[in-house]
Design a protein around this motif. Structure first.
Motif, PDB file in Angstrom:
ATOM      1  N   PRO A 175     -86.761 -70.891  61.609  1.00  0.00           N
ATOM      2  CA  PRO A 175     -87.286 -71.490  62.840  1.00  0.00           C
ATOM      3  C   PRO A 175     -88.265 -70.540  63.531  1.00  0.00           C
ATOM      4  CG  PRO A 175     -84.923 -71.844  62.690  1.00  0.00           C
ATOM      5  CD  PRO A 175     -85.281 -70.895  61.584  1.00  0.00           C
ATOM      6  N   PHE A 176     -89.428 -71.078  63.910  1.00  0.00           N
ATOM      7  CA  PHE A 176     -90.507 -70.242  64.447  1.00  0.00           C
ATOM      8  C   PHE A 176     -91.000 -70.825  65.771  1.00  0.00           C
ATOM      9  CE2 PHE A 176     -94.704 -68.000  62.916  1.00  0.00           C
ATOM     10  CZ  PHE A 176     -94.717 -67.254  64.074  1.00  0.00           C
ATOM     11  N   PHE A 177     -91.478 -72.079  65.753  1.00  0.00           N
ATOM     12  CA  PHE A 177     -91.889 -72.775  66.965  1.00  0.00           C
ATOM     13  C   PHE A 177     -90.847 -73.846  67.291  1.00  0.00           C
ATOM     14  CE2 PHE A 177     -95.632 -70.493  66.353  1.00  0.00           C
ATOM     15  CZ  PHE A 177     -96.625 -70.789  67.281  1.00  0.00           C
ATOM     16  N   ALA A 178     -90.692 -74.131  68.574  1.00  0.00           N
ATOM     17  CA  ALA A 178     -89.605 -74.993  69.037  1.00  0.00           C
ATOM     18  C   ALA A 178     -89.884 -76.478  68.825  1.00  0.00           C
ATOM     19  CB  ALA A 178     -89.344 -74.746  70.518  1.00  0.00           C
ATOM     20  N   ALA A 179     -88.795 -77.246  68.756  1.00  0.00           N
ATOM     21  CA  ALA A 179     -88.892 -78.695  68.896  1.00  0.00           C
ATOM     22  C   ALA A 179     -89.293 -78.997  70.334  1.00  0.00           C
ATOM     23  CB  ALA A 179     -87.550 -79.349  68.578  1.00  0.00           C
ATOM     24  N   THR A 180     -90.170 -79.972  70.516  1.00  0.00           N
ATOM     25  CA  THR A 180     -90.695 -80.278  71.850  1.00  0.00           C
ATOM     26  C   THR A 180     -90.411 -81.736  72.191  1.00  0.00           C
ATOM     27  OG1 THR A 180     -92.865 -80.864  70.960  1.00  0.00           O
ATOM     28  CG2 THR A 180     -92.519 -78.574  71.580  1.00  0.00           C
ATOM     29  N   ASP A 181     -89.441 -81.948  73.068  1.00  0.00           N
ATOM     30  CA  ASP A 181     -89.071 -83.296  73.502  1.00  0.00           C
ATOM     31  C   ASP A 181     -89.478 -83.501  74.958  1.00  0.00           C
ATOM     32  OD1 ASP A 181     -87.944 -83.496  71.003  1.00  0.00           O
ATOM     33  OD2 ASP A 181     -85.909 -83.074  71.693  1.00  0.00           O
ATOM     34  N   VAL A 182     -89.567 -84.757  75.364  1.00  0.00           N
ATOM     35  CA  VAL A 182     -89.876 -85.079  76.757  1.00  0.00           C
ATOM     36  C   VAL A 182     -88.871 -86.105  77.264  1.00  0.00           C
ATOM     37  CG1 VAL A 182     -92.331 -84.560  76.544  1.00  0.00           C
ATOM     38  CG2 VAL A 182     -91.529 -86.887  76.103  1.00  0.00           C
ATOM     39  N   PHE A 183     -88.683 -86.117  78.580  1.00  0.00           N
ATOM     40  CA  PHE A 183     -87.780 -87.107  79.164  1.00  0.00           C
ATOM     41  C   PHE A 183     -88.358 -87.660  80.463  1.00  0.00           C
ATOM     42  CE2 PHE A 183     -86.309 -82.940  80.667  1.00  0.00           C
ATOM     43  CZ  PHE A 183     -86.210 -83.123  82.038  1.00  0.00           C
ATOM     44  N   THR A 184     -88.020 -88.909  80.725  1.00  0.00           N
ATOM     45  CA  THR A 184     -88.358 -89.570  81.993  1.00  0.00           C
ATOM     46  C   THR A 184     -87.067 -90.128  82.575  1.00  0.00           C
ATOM     47  OG1 THR A 184     -90.533 -90.196  81.158  1.00  0.00           O
ATOM     48  CG2 THR A 184     -89.733 -91.357  83.105  1.00  0.00           C
ATOM     49  N   VAL A 185     -86.831 -89.840  83.852  1.00  0.00           N
ATOM     50  CA  VAL A 185     -85.624 -90.304  84.544  1.00  0.00           C
ATOM     51  C   VAL A 185     -86.056 -91.080  85.782  1.00  0.00           C
ATOM     52  CG1 VAL A 185     -83.485 -89.622  85.678  1.00  0.00           C
ATOM     53  CG2 VAL A 185     -84.350 -88.276  83.746  1.00  0.00           C
ATOM     54  N   GLU A 186     -85.672 -92.347  85.861  1.00  0.00           N
ATOM     55  CA  GLU A 186     -86.047 -93.195  86.996  1.00  0.00           C
ATOM     56  C   GLU A 186     -84.799 -93.554  87.811  1.00  0.00           C
ATOM     57  OE1 GLU A 186     -88.186 -96.538  85.533  1.00  0.00           O
ATOM     58  OE2 GLU A 186     -89.865 -95.336  84.782  1.00  0.00           O
ATOM     59  N   PHE A 187     -84.703 -92.982  89.007  1.00  0.00           N
ATOM     60  CA  PHE A 187     -83.592 -93.290  89.916  1.00  0.00           C
ATOM     61  C   PHE A 187     -83.980 -94.457  90.813  1.00  0.00           C
ATOM     62  CE2 PHE A 187     -82.595 -88.833  88.952  1.00  0.00           C
ATOM     63  CZ  PHE A 187     -81.240 -88.928  88.698  1.00  0.00           C
ATOM     64  N   THR A 188     -83.062 -95.387  90.982  1.00  0.00           N
ATOM     65  CA  THR A 188     -83.292 -96.534  91.871  1.00  0.00           C
ATOM     66  C   THR A 188     -82.165 -96.612  92.899  1.00  0.00           C
ATOM     67  OG1 THR A 188     -84.380 -97.760  90.110  1.00  0.00           O
ATOM     68  CG2 THR A 188     -83.596 -99.032  92.004  1.00  0.00           C
ATOM     69  N   GLY A 189     -82.554 -96.771  94.149  1.00  0.00           N
ATOM     70  CA  GLY A 189     -81.562 -96.887  95.217  1.00  0.00           C
ATOM     71  C   GLY A 189     -81.972 -97.976  96.191  1.00  0.00           C
ATOM     72  N   ARG A 190     -81.874 -97.679  97.485  1.00  0.00           N
ATOM     73  CA  ARG A 190     -82.301 -98.625  98.517  1.00  0.00           C
ATOM     74  C   ARG A 190     -83.080 -97.835  99.559  1.00  0.00           C
ATOM     75  NH1 ARG A 190     -77.761-100.640  99.596  1.00  0.00           N
ATOM     76  NH2 ARG A 190     -77.205 -99.470 101.468  1.00  0.00           N
ATOM     77  N   GLY A 191     -84.364 -98.160  99.658  1.00  0.00           N
ATOM     78  CA  GLY A 191     -85.204 -97.446 100.604  1.00  0.00           C
ATOM     79  C   GLY A 191     -84.955 -97.886 102.035  1.00  0.00           C
ATOM     80  N   GLY A 192     -85.528 -97.122 102.951  1.00  0.00           N
ATOM     81  CA  GLY A 192     -85.362 -97.476 104.357  1.00  0.00           C
ATOM     82  C   GLY A 192     -86.024 -96.477 105.272  1.00  0.00           C
ATOM     83  N   HIS A 193     -85.766 -96.616 106.564  1.00  0.00           N
ATOM     84  CA  HIS A 193     -86.358 -95.742 107.575  1.00  0.00           C
ATOM     85  C   HIS A 193     -85.731 -94.356 107.493  1.00  0.00           C
ATOM     86  CE1 HIS A 193     -87.987 -94.313 111.336  1.00  0.00           C
ATOM     87  NE2 HIS A 193     -88.645 -95.468 111.507  1.00  0.00           N
ATOM     88  N   GLY A 194     -86.577 -93.351 107.630  1.00  0.00           N
ATOM     89  CA  GLY A 194     -86.087 -91.980 107.566  1.00  0.00           C
ATOM     90  C   GLY A 194     -85.127 -91.633 108.677  1.00  0.00           C
ATOM     91  N   ALA A 195     -85.154 -92.416 109.776  1.00  0.00           N
ATOM     92  CA  ALA A 195     -84.238 -92.167 110.904  1.00  0.00           C
ATOM     93  C   ALA A 195     -82.899 -92.853 110.715  1.00  0.00           C
ATOM     94  CB  ALA A 195     -84.893 -92.647 112.203  1.00  0.00           C
ATOM     95  N   LYS A 196     -82.757 -93.689 109.660  1.00  0.00           N
ATOM     96  CA  LYS A 196     -81.509 -94.422 109.442  1.00  0.00           C
ATOM     97  C   LYS A 196     -81.016 -94.223 107.997  1.00  0.00           C
ATOM     98  CE  LYS A 196     -82.523 -97.984 112.874  1.00  0.00           C
ATOM     99  NZ  LYS A 196     -82.621 -99.443 113.117  1.00  0.00           N
ATOM    100  N   PRO A 197     -80.706 -92.979 107.640  1.00  0.00           N
ATOM    101  CA  PRO A 197     -80.298 -92.720 106.251  1.00  0.00           C
ATOM    102  C   PRO A 197     -79.025 -93.446 105.855  1.00  0.00           C
ATOM    103  CG  PRO A 197     -79.847 -90.819 107.657  1.00  0.00           C
ATOM    104  CD  PRO A 197     -80.668 -91.758 108.468  1.00  0.00           C
ATOM    105  N   GLN A 198     -78.180 -93.769 106.850  1.00  0.00           N
ATOM    106  CA  GLN A 198     -76.920 -94.449 106.545  1.00  0.00           C
ATOM    107  C   GLN A 198     -77.129 -95.844 105.985  1.00  0.00           C
ATOM    108  OE1 GLN A 198     -78.179 -94.030 109.515  1.00  0.00           O
ATOM    109  NE2 GLN A 198     -77.837 -95.857 110.790  1.00  0.00           N
ATOM    110  N   GLU A 199     -78.308 -96.400 106.175  1.00  0.00           N
ATOM    111  CA  GLU A 199     -78.610 -97.739 105.679  1.00  0.00           C
ATOM    112  C   GLU A 199     -79.289 -97.711 104.311  1.00  0.00           C
ATOM    113  OE1 GLU A 199     -80.928 -99.676 108.664  1.00  0.00           O
ATOM    114  OE2 GLU A 199     -79.315 -99.628 110.173  1.00  0.00           O
TER     115      GLU A 199
END
Length: 388
Positions: free
Chosen positions: A181-205
């Motif tokens: 082994p001389f040069f590395a295996a090169t992999d890539v990843f994409t991670v998509e998180f989904t939640g519920r957006g809202g007002h920055g002043a109301k994080p509880q929602e």
């Protein structure tokens, strides 16, 4: 340095080829001008066969020795493509193509193999067949795989294959190599998180994807620090953090992470893919969101074959007087695909005290041309010597 006299004579001519290629960089498979120049020069040299369009824009030339009692066929590969980045060298032959630059020295690799092809076509002082391979799309496009998938090895009967890369910081014309082994295996990843957006002043929602993604970035570092054996080589890097909103007062409903994984073994590659999925799914569940993880395996580990590595040490020593043990490199190299198809090896050659590759101020060192051309010529003449 025991370079061949013919390459001292050809030095200015090969330098002119190299600088012309540098001035007109082409990216990935779009190496149309470069490929045409390569094919035309191989024709001019008197190669016995020239084939274009292998691996989309790859070029292959066949040079037969004076005799062929050995039946050996040896492949020699150079990459042709440039990088999608600006050049800041200020050189008179700097890139004329905005946003493209030969920042890895593939212009030099192509020019040196052309120089060797000219010499070998003139002398034919070997017993067998040389196949010169000019490959597009090394920089992330997998051009080496495409050439193999097009049946290159079988079509030309290639039995062994050899490669080389310039290396800044190493003395000009000096060589280094390692087996396995001389040069590395090169992999890539994409991670998509989904939640519920809202007002920055109301994080509880909201279901805050920024918090999820931030937690994931930090926890992913434990793949290397807490999951992998400390003696193994592994890098997990998150390189992009993109939110669905750019406003100061909005908690985004989605965040996308991107990154790369570098490993030196199948076991570490499997571990990284497994743990990235487990960690991101666990983080999403903890904070009440969902996640989609895409892990893509790209270039495999580039693994030098032992016998061919020993042979290249011999060749390098005959050219430069020695050959050092090379370090492991966590960068990727798609010559790995060719080494999966045929036995062979890959070597590093010094570029002197220059900027590192993939740097806007990098330039291939033309003083290295005679040593690089001699390396290629010696492979043919030492691996397939004429009968005495």
């Amino acid at each position: 340095m025991a370079v061949k006299n013919r390459f001292a004579e050809l030095h200015d001519e090969i330098t002119a080829w190299r600088r012309d290629l540098h001035e007109h960089p082409e990216i990935l498979f779009e190496t149309h001008r470069t490929s045409a120049i390569v094919a035309e020069k191989l024709k001019e040299f008197g190669c016995d066969e020239i084939v274009t369009g292998i691996g989309r824009t790859g070029v292959v030339g066949v040079i037969k020795g004076r005799t062929n009692t050995s039946g050996k066929v040896i492949g020699m590969r150079a990459d042709m493509d440039a990088l999608p980045m600006p050049e800041e060298t200020g050189l008179p032959y700097a890139s004329k193509t905005p946003g493209a630059m030969h920042a890895c020295g593939h212009d030099g690799h192509t020019a040196m193999l052309l120089g060797a092809a000219k010499y070998l076509s003139e002398t034919r002082n070997f017993d067998g067949t040389v196949v010169v391979i000019f490959q597009p799309a090394e920089e992330g496009g997998g051009g080496g795989k495409e050439m193999c998938d097009d049946g290159m090895m079988e079509r030309f009967g290639i039995q062994e294959v050899y490669g080389m890369h310039n290396w800044p910081g190493k003395p000009v014309g000096a060589f280094s190599i390692r087996s396995g082994p001389f040069f590395a295996a090169t992999d890539v990843f994409t991670v998509e998180f989904t939640g519920r957006g809202g007002h920055g002043a109301k994080p509880q929602e909201t279901v805050d994807t920024t918090v999820m993604a931030a937690q994931a970035v930090m926890t992913l570092q434990t793949v290397a620090s807490r999951n992998a054996d400390p003696v193994e080589n592994i890098v997990v890097s998150v390189t992009s953090f993109e939110t669905s909103s750019k406003a100061f007062n909005v908690i985004p409903g989605g965040v996308t992470l991107k990154g790369t994984v570098r490993t030196m073994s199948t076991e570490m590659r499997d571990l990284a893919e497994q743990r990235i999925g487990e960690i991101c799914n666990g983080v999403a569940a903890t904070f009440g969101g969902t996640v989609d993880v895409n892990y893509q395996r790209n270039y495999p580990v580039m693994d030098n074959h032992e016998a061919q590595t020993d042979f290249l040490r011999q060749v390098a020593t005959s050219v430069s007087g020695g050959c050092d043990e090379a370090p492991l490199v966590m960068g990727g190299e798609d010559f790995a695909f060719m080494l999966e198809e045929r036995p062979g090896a890959y070597i590093l050659m010094g570029n002197g005290d220059t900027a590192m590759v993939h740097n806007t101020k990098y330039d291939f060192n033309d003083d290295a041309i005679p040593a690089g051309c001699s390396y290629w010529a010696e492979i043919a003449e030492q691996r397939m010597p004429m009968a005495s």
